[in-house]
Scaffold this active site. Structure first.
Site, PDB file in Angstrom:
ATOM      1  N   GLU A 170     -45.323   2.293 -17.932  1.00 52.18           N
ATOM      2  CA  GLU A 170     -44.386   2.769 -18.815  1.00 52.18           C
ATOM      3  C   GLU A 170     -43.658   1.792 -19.755  1.00 52.18           C
ATOM      4  O   GLU A 170     -43.209   2.106 -20.794  1.00 52.18           O
ATOM      5  CB  GLU A 170     -43.395   3.903 -17.912  1.00 52.18           C
ATOM      6  CG  GLU A 170     -44.077   5.005 -17.175  1.00 52.18           C
ATOM      7  CD  GLU A 170     -44.642   6.153 -18.259  1.00 52.18           C
ATOM      8  OE1 GLU A 170     -44.159   6.024 -19.185  1.00 52.18           O
ATOM      9  OE2 GLU A 170     -45.598   6.468 -17.560  1.00 52.18           O
ATOM     10  N   HIS A 194     -45.803   1.492 -22.783  1.00 56.42           N
ATOM     11  CA  HIS A 194     -45.507   2.889 -23.922  1.00 56.42           C
ATOM     12  C   HIS A 194     -44.001   2.625 -24.387  1.00 56.42           C
ATOM     13  O   HIS A 194     -44.013   2.691 -25.560  1.00 56.42           O
ATOM     14  CB  HIS A 194     -45.564   4.060 -22.991  1.00 56.42           C
ATOM     15  CG  HIS A 194     -46.943   4.453 -22.401  1.00 56.42           C
ATOM     16  ND1 HIS A 194     -47.991   4.705 -23.345  1.00 56.42           N
ATOM     17  CD2 HIS A 194     -47.157   5.083 -21.430  1.00 56.42           C
ATOM     18  CE1 HIS A 194     -48.930   5.072 -22.513  1.00 56.42           C
ATOM     19  NE2 HIS A 194     -48.544   5.522 -21.410  1.00 56.42           N
TER      20      HIS A 194
END
Length: 345
Positions: free
Chosen positions: A20, A23
Site C-alpha cells: 500500500e 500505491h
C-alpha cells in the site's frame, strides 16, 4: 496457535504495508489526493489524520487499501487532483507501484540476511541443520548439530546417504545412531508421509557452510536470488496454465500454518519466507484478472488505446467477474488447506 496467528499478522501486515505504501507514494507523487491510508479491513481500531490523509489500522489484518479521491469518476470531488482526472500513464504508475514494491522489497530482505548472517550453502556432511518442530526427528530427540552415523545399521557417510535411507525405509520404524558432543546415542522414529511431495519425511534439514559477503556482494546476490525466484514462479505459472503441472494452491489457512511452522525455526527463516511470500503477492497481483492490480492495468491500456475509458457498465461487469473468480479461487484454496491439514493421510 497464538504464536502462529501472531507471526501471520506480523508477516501479512509487513507485506501489506509496503504494498500500500507503493500505491500511496506514487499517488502523492503524481498529485492525487489520498483521503485514507489503511492497513486491514473492517472497523477502525486506530486512526490519525495528518494533513489531508487519515492513517488507520483496522481490525481484520488481511489486507489494506488507499482511498484515493476520484477512483470513481462519478464521485470525484477533488477536481484535477482526482485519480480519474490524471493522465493514463500516471494512473498506470500508481497501479503498478503496489505489486512493484512487493517485487523490490525481497531484494532488501535478502541483502540484509546475506550481509548480517552470511550466505549459506547446503553441506554434504551427515550433520543435522534445522529440525522442524512436531515432526518425527524432533519427537525422537534429535537436535541441530547431531551427526548421523547409521540408519538401520547402514553406515552413513554423507547427507545423500540419509536421504536415500529415509526414502528406502518408507513409513516403517527406523533406528538412528548419532553423535552428540563426542558421545554416540541411538533413537527410533517413524517417518510420516508427506502427501504434497509424495514421500516419507522426518523433518530434518542439512547443515550449512556459511560465508560472509561484503555489502556490495550481498546486494548483488540478493538481486540475483530475487530474479531466480521470480523466474521459477513465472515458469511454474506457465506450466499450470499449460496443463503440464497441477495447481497446488494454499489459501489463508495454509499460509498461516506455513508461517507458524517457519516462525518456530527462527527469525531469519521467517524473514526469508516473508520475502518469498512478497514475491508471490507481487506476481499474483500483476495477473490480468479484473479486481487485481493487473486487471486494472489492462483496463488502463485499453483506455489509452481507445482514447477514452471503458463505459461504466463494462467496468461493472468486468469487476464482478473478477471478484467472482477471486472468491471461487479463495474457496478452492481454503478447501485444499482443510483437506491437507485435517484429512491428509
Amino acid at each position: 496457535m497464538v504464536y502462529t496467528i501472531a507471526a501471520s499478522i506480523l508477516v501479512f501486515g509487513f507485506l501489506v504495508l509496503f504494498h500500500e505504501l507503493g500505491h500511496f507514494a506514487l499517488a502523492k507523487w503524481t498529485g492525487m489526493r489520498v483521503d485514507e491510508f489503511a492497513i486491514g479491513f473492517g472497523p477502525r481500531i486506530w486512526s490519525k489524520k495528518y494533513g489531508e490523509t487519515e492513517y488507520s489500522i483496522r481490525c481484520i489484518p488481511l489486507g489494506g487499501f488507499n482511498d484515493i479521491a476520484g477512483m470513481n469518476p462519478a464521485d470525484n470531488d477533488a477536481g484535477d487532483r482526482g485519480y480519474c482526472a490524471k493522465p493514463v500513464w500516471k494512473r498506470m504508475l500508481t497501479i503498478l507501484a503496489g505489486p512493484g514494491m512487493n517485487l523490490i522489497l525481497p531484494i532488501f530482505i535478502f541483502a540484509v540476511i546475506f550481509f548480517s548472517v552470511g550466505v549459506s550453502t547446503p553441506s554434504t556432511r551427515p550433520e543435522l541443520g534445522d529440525i522442524l518442530p512436531d515432526k518425527p526427528a524432533a519427537m525422537s530427540g534429535l537436535k541441530k548439530g547431531d551427526t548421523i552415523r547409521r540408519i538401520n545399521d547402514v553406515e552413513i557417510h554423507e547427507w545423500s546417504d540419509i536421504v536415500r535411507e529415509i526414502l528406502a525405509n518408507g513409513q516403517k520404524s527406523m533406528t538412528v545412531d548419532y553423535v552428540r558432543d563426542g558421545k554416540e546415542y541411538r533413537t527410533t522414529m517413524v517417518p510420516e508421509y508427506d502427501k504434497q511431495n509424495n514421500r516419507p519425511v522426518v523433518g530434518i534439514m542439512s547443515s550449512s557452510d556459511i560465508r560472509q559477503p561484503g555489502l556490495f556482494e550481498a546486494v548483488y546476490l540478493a538481486v540475483y536470488k530475487n530474479g531466480v525466484i521470480i523466474y521459477e514462479m513465472l515458469n511454474g505459472l506457465v506450466k499450470i496454465f499449460s496443463g503440464s503441472a497441477a495447481a497446488e494452491l494454499a489459501g489463508p489457512i495454509g499460509v498461516m500454518q506455513m508461517t507458524g511452522e517457519v516462525a518456530q525455526i527462527g527469525f531469519v527463516p521467517l524473514l526469508h519466507f516473508a520475502a518469498v511470500l512478497s514475491l508471490n503477492l507481487g506476481i499474483i497481483n500483476l495477473l490480468p484478472v479484473p479486481a487485481l492490480d493487473g486487471g486494472h492495468f489492462v483496463t488502463l491500456i485499453i483506455e489509452g488505446l481507445r482514447g477514452k475509458p471503458l463505459g461504466d457498465k463494462a467496468l461493472h461487469y468486468t469487476q464482478m467477474v473478477g471478484i467472482t473468480l477471486l472468491i471461487a479461487l479463495m474457496l478452492f484454496a481454503t478447501k485444499n488447506d482443510i483437506v491437507r491439514i485435517f484429512f491428509a493421510g
